[in-house]
Design a protein around this motif. Sequence first.
Motif, PDB file in Angstrom:
ATOM      1  N   GLU A  25      47.760  56.645  46.898  1.00 47.65           N
ATOM      2  CA  GLU A  25      48.172  55.550  46.022  1.00 47.65           C
ATOM      3  C   GLU A  25      46.963  54.680  45.713  1.00 47.65           C
ATOM      4  N   GLU A  26      47.008  54.003  44.591  1.00 45.35           N
ATOM      5  CA  GLU A  26      45.884  53.185  44.146  1.00 45.35           C
ATOM      6  C   GLU A  26      45.703  51.960  45.045  1.00 45.35           C
ATOM      7  N   SER A  27      44.445  51.606  45.302  1.00 43.95           N
ATOM      8  CA  SER A  27      44.160  50.393  46.077  1.00 43.95           C
ATOM      9  C   SER A  27      43.530  49.307  45.198  1.00 43.95           C
ATOM     10  N   SER A  28      43.306  49.634  43.914  1.00 43.38           N
ATOM     11  CA  SER A  28      42.727  48.656  42.995  1.00 43.38           C
ATOM     12  C   SER A  28      43.829  47.782  42.405  1.00 43.38           C
ATOM     13  N   LEU A  29      43.461  46.608  41.895  1.00 46.99           N
ATOM     14  CA  LEU A  29      44.437  45.685  41.319  1.00 46.99           C
ATOM     15  C   LEU A  29      44.980  46.223  40.000  1.00 46.99           C
ATOM     16  N   ASP A  30      46.244  45.968  39.753  1.00 50.01           N
ATOM     17  CA  ASP A  30      46.893  46.402  38.511  1.00 50.01           C
ATOM     18  C   ASP A  30      46.717  45.308  37.461  1.00 50.01           C
ATOM     19  N   LYS A 206      36.725  49.954  53.367  1.00 49.55           N
ATOM     20  CA  LYS A 206      37.851  49.309  52.699  1.00 49.55           C
ATOM     21  C   LYS A 206      37.506  49.074  51.234  1.00 49.55           C
ATOM     22  N   ASN A 207      38.539  48.934  50.418  1.00 50.71           N
ATOM     23  CA  ASN A 207      38.328  48.595  49.013  1.00 50.71           C
ATOM     24  C   ASN A 207      38.113  47.079  48.935  1.00 50.71           C
ATOM     25  N   ASN A 208      36.908  46.635  49.288  1.00 49.11           N
ATOM     26  CA  ASN A 208      36.610  45.204  49.363  1.00 49.11           C
ATOM     27  C   ASN A 208      36.564  44.539  47.996  1.00 49.11           C
ATOM     28  N   TYR A 209      36.258  45.325  46.941  1.00 47.80           N
ATOM     29  CA  TYR A 209      36.141  44.734  45.609  1.00 47.80           C
ATOM     30  C   TYR A 209      37.465  44.122  45.164  1.00 47.80           C
ATOM     31  N   SER A 210      38.576  44.827  45.406  1.00 47.70           N
ATOM     32  CA  SER A 210      39.896  44.309  45.016  1.00 47.70           C
ATOM     33  C   SER A 210      40.202  42.999  45.737  1.00 47.70           C
ATOM     34  N   GLU A 211      39.824  42.925  47.016  1.00 47.95           N
ATOM     35  CA  GLU A 211      40.056  41.708  47.809  1.00 47.95           C
ATOM     36  C   GLU A 211      39.234  40.541  47.261  1.00 47.95           C
ATOM     37  N   LYS A 212      37.971  40.820  46.942  1.00 42.53           N
ATOM     38  CA  LYS A 212      37.096  39.770  46.398  1.00 42.53           C
ATOM     39  C   LYS A 212      37.570  39.327  45.016  1.00 42.53           C
ATOM     40  N   LEU A 213      38.011  40.306  44.197  1.00 40.94           N
ATOM     41  CA  LEU A 213      38.499  39.985  42.857  1.00 40.94           C
ATOM     42  C   LEU A 213      39.762  39.135  42.945  1.00 40.94           C
TER      43      LEU A 213
END
Length: 256
Positions: A25-30, A206-213
């Motif tokens: 499943e995707e971990s990036s923001l929708d 971890k997908n840190n970019y999504s968290e920072k965004l």
Amino acid sequence: MKAIWTGAIGFGLVNIPVKLYSATEESSLDLDMLDKKDHSHIKYKRVNEKTGKEVAWENIVKGYDYDGKYIVLDEKDFEKAMPEKTKILSIDHFVQEDEIDSIYFEMPYFLEPQKNGEAPYTLLVEALKKTKMAGVGTFVMRNKEVLGILRPYENIILFQRIRYDQEIRKTSDLSVPKRAVKPAELKMAVTLIEQLSEKFDISAYKNNYSEKLMKVIEAKAKGKKVTTPKLRVAHVKTKDLMEQLKASLTAKKKAS
């Protein structure tokens, strides 16, 4: 999870009824697309190119341009092409998994046994574990013949979709200049690799970019000004490859 295919694994003369589920499943923001003027939501429409009118899904069919004339296909036509493949994931043979280059790997799927399939399913899992082999097989899903391998993952069977050979582009189209490698440079590069080597742990990534965004989104939602942090890039002034390698080793030692 919702099953995306229902059928059976063909293992010799044994059929194992299964359901197929996406394993990822995707971990990036929708993020939604909006009109810049008033932030209205942008929608895609299926439009008839002649009339300009929107067409409902139930009125859309699939066709192939055959000598300038469209041949329309329905679901029964797709099944007629390879009827046995639409319901059977047939294992053609078994291979060592490391024989397959990772460039061929695509999407992974979980296979779940259905009623009366539990015993042969468990047997196949244990047999794959014991032999350390992977089954290579094909089936038809969403009007496409899918190629992949079946291998044990924990206590289930994972179907790892793989690409066909003709789908991999040839490297001959790339321009990679040839350069003789100096023994001293190679030795230094190997030393740097050894210093940076450690046991792989996927949980450390971890997908840190999504968290920072998300933090940027929350700050903007509160009316706060978001400042861009200054990017610090470590440069080595010399263009000499040997000196760059030495500097890399020194930086690693200081970090340690």
